[in-house]
Structure formats: C-alpha cells, structure tokens
Write a protein that holds these residues in place. Structure first.
Motif, short mmCIF file in Angstrom:
data_model
loop_
_atom_site.label_atom_id
_atom_site.label_comp_id
_atom_site.label_asym_id
_atom_site.label_seq_id
_atom_site.Cartn_x
_atom_site.Cartn_y
_atom_site.Cartn_z
N THR A 188 -21.23 -14.70 18.33
CA THR A 188 -19.96 -14.99 18.86
C THR A 188 -19.73 -13.95 19.89
N LYS A 189 -18.79 -14.52 21.28
CA LYS A 189 -18.50 -13.82 22.26
C LYS A 189 -17.36 -13.35 22.43
N TYR A 190 -16.77 -12.25 22.46
CA TYR A 190 -15.33 -11.77 22.76
C TYR A 190 -15.20 -11.29 23.90
N SER A 191 -13.92 -11.44 24.48
CA SER A 191 -13.44 -10.81 25.74
C SER A 191 -13.28 -9.36 25.56
N ALA A 192 -12.98 -8.65 26.55
CA ALA A 192 -12.63 -7.10 26.51
C ALA A 192 -11.40 -6.86 25.75
N GLN A 241 -11.70 -14.34 21.11
CA GLN A 241 -12.88 -14.88 21.16
C GLN A 241 -13.15 -16.12 22.37
N ILE A 242 -14.20 -15.85 22.81
CA ILE A 242 -14.58 -16.76 23.87
C ILE A 242 -15.32 -17.94 23.35
N TRP A 243 -16.41 -17.55 22.60
CA TRP A 243 -17.31 -18.95 22.05
C TRP A 243 -18.03 -18.55 20.85
N ASP A 244 -18.40 -19.35 19.93
CA ASP A 244 -19.03 -19.45 18.54
C ASP A 244 -20.15 -20.10 18.77
N PRO A 283 -22.76 -20.79 27.53
CA PRO A 283 -22.91 -22.12 26.23
C PRO A 283 -21.59 -22.72 26.00
N VAL A 284 -21.64 -23.64 25.56
CA VAL A 284 -20.81 -24.70 24.93
C VAL A 284 -20.10 -24.08 23.50
N ASP A 285 -19.01 -23.76 23.61
CA ASP A 285 -18.39 -23.38 22.29
C ASP A 285 -18.57 -24.41 21.11
#
Length: 193
Positions: A5-9, A13-16, A61-63
C-alpha cells in the motif's frame, strides 16, 4: 501480508496492490530505485513450498491490481529474504535456507536489473542479516547471524571473509575506506575493498 500500500504524506491511501501465492509469509522491507522509479521486495516462503522470489512494483501501478513475482531459485531456498540492494545494473538479495539444515547457510543473488535473470550467486555461512551494502565499485558487503562478514566483488567472487565466532544480527555500513560492523559487545571498523 498479501498486499503493498502507498500513502501520501498526509496519510491518504493512494493505491493498494495485491499479490498471491505467499500465504503466511512476510515480504522483505521495500527498496526504492530512484533511477527507474521502481520499488522492489523479496519473499522466501511461498504457500507451503519454498521459492526465493522478487516483486517489482511499477512506477505508476493501477490501484487494486495484482503484483507479479519472479521466482529466483527453486524449492529448498528461501525461508526468509533480505532487503534488495540496488546498483545501476544489478539487484542484490539474500535468501536463508537454514530452515532445513542450520549448516546450509544462505545465498546472495545478483539479478540483472533489466530482466531479473540471475547473474551470479554466492554461498554464505549462516543466515544473511537484513541489509546489504554496495560501494561505488559494485563490491557487496554483508554479514551473517553466525558471525561472518563478507566482501564480494561485482562478479560474485569473494574479496575477503572474516569469521569472529560470535553471533551478530547487525548489518555492516559503508564508511570512507571501509565498513563498520558490530558483533557481541564490539563495534569494529574493517578497511580494504
């Protein structure tokens, strides 16, 4: 342990990204390559069988999509994985296979970054500690939990090897003209390439 998972500052959540075929196992800590924008992680245990594998997370990547894995080594290698060390042309990652025989040790693999094929592998004694340091010349430095410190050149040949007879979970760090490493109650500096 089945997704990245990517998160913004600010914590949004940006994507899983999901992956399959590694039930009950944890991937290694992520390693980011600023030259390509890709992120790498490795895993050793694969849903009841042992396969040393690497994940490559693309730049955009595509979420909700699935991350593919590339198998590096077949069964009987890889109950756990180190972080992936990144050079301009190679990815270096260690896999432990002391699960079946404590004397078996581990292997350090160098993968060609372009296609993830194995360029070379190096047999080490004991489980490789989490991080691998690489200098500007491409020499790799790593330690094992059984108290060994290795320097391996860019073609997979041993430069030198130190055995201290004491356990260590500390990875070496690069300093000018050498490395610093710890074992037992000692911190040492080793000079040379």
């Amino acid at each position: 342990n089945q997704f990245f998972t990517k998160y913004s500052a600010d914590g949004a959540q940006i994507w899983d990204l999901f992956y399959t075929g590694a039930n009950g196992s944890m991937q290694s800590n992520l390693s980011y390559d600023p030259a390509t924008g890709k992120t790498y992680s490795a895993i050793g245990y694969d849903n009841g069988s042992i396969h040393a594998s690497i994940f490559v997370i693309p730049v955009d990547p595509v979420d909700g999509s699935t991350v593919n894995r590339t198998v590096i080594a077949p069964a009987n290698l890889g109950s756990s994985a180190t972080m992936v060390a990144i050079t301009p042309t190679k990815l270096l990652v260690g896999f432990d296979y002391t699960w079946s025989n404590s004397a078996s040790g581990s292997k350090l693999f160098a993968l060609n970054k372009s296609d993830l094929t194995v360029a070379w592998s190096f047999q080490a004694e004991g489980k490789i500690n989490q991080q691998i340091a690489v200098d500007k010349a491409g020499n790799a430095y790593f330690s094992t939990q059984s108290g060994h410190l290795y320097s391996v050149n860019p073609t997979g040949q041993e430069n030198w090897h130190i055995s201290v007879g004491a356990n260590s979970t500390i990875s070496p760090i690069l300093v000018e003209n050498g490395v610093i490493w710890g074992y037992g109650s000692r911190i040492v500096r080793v000079t040379g390439n």
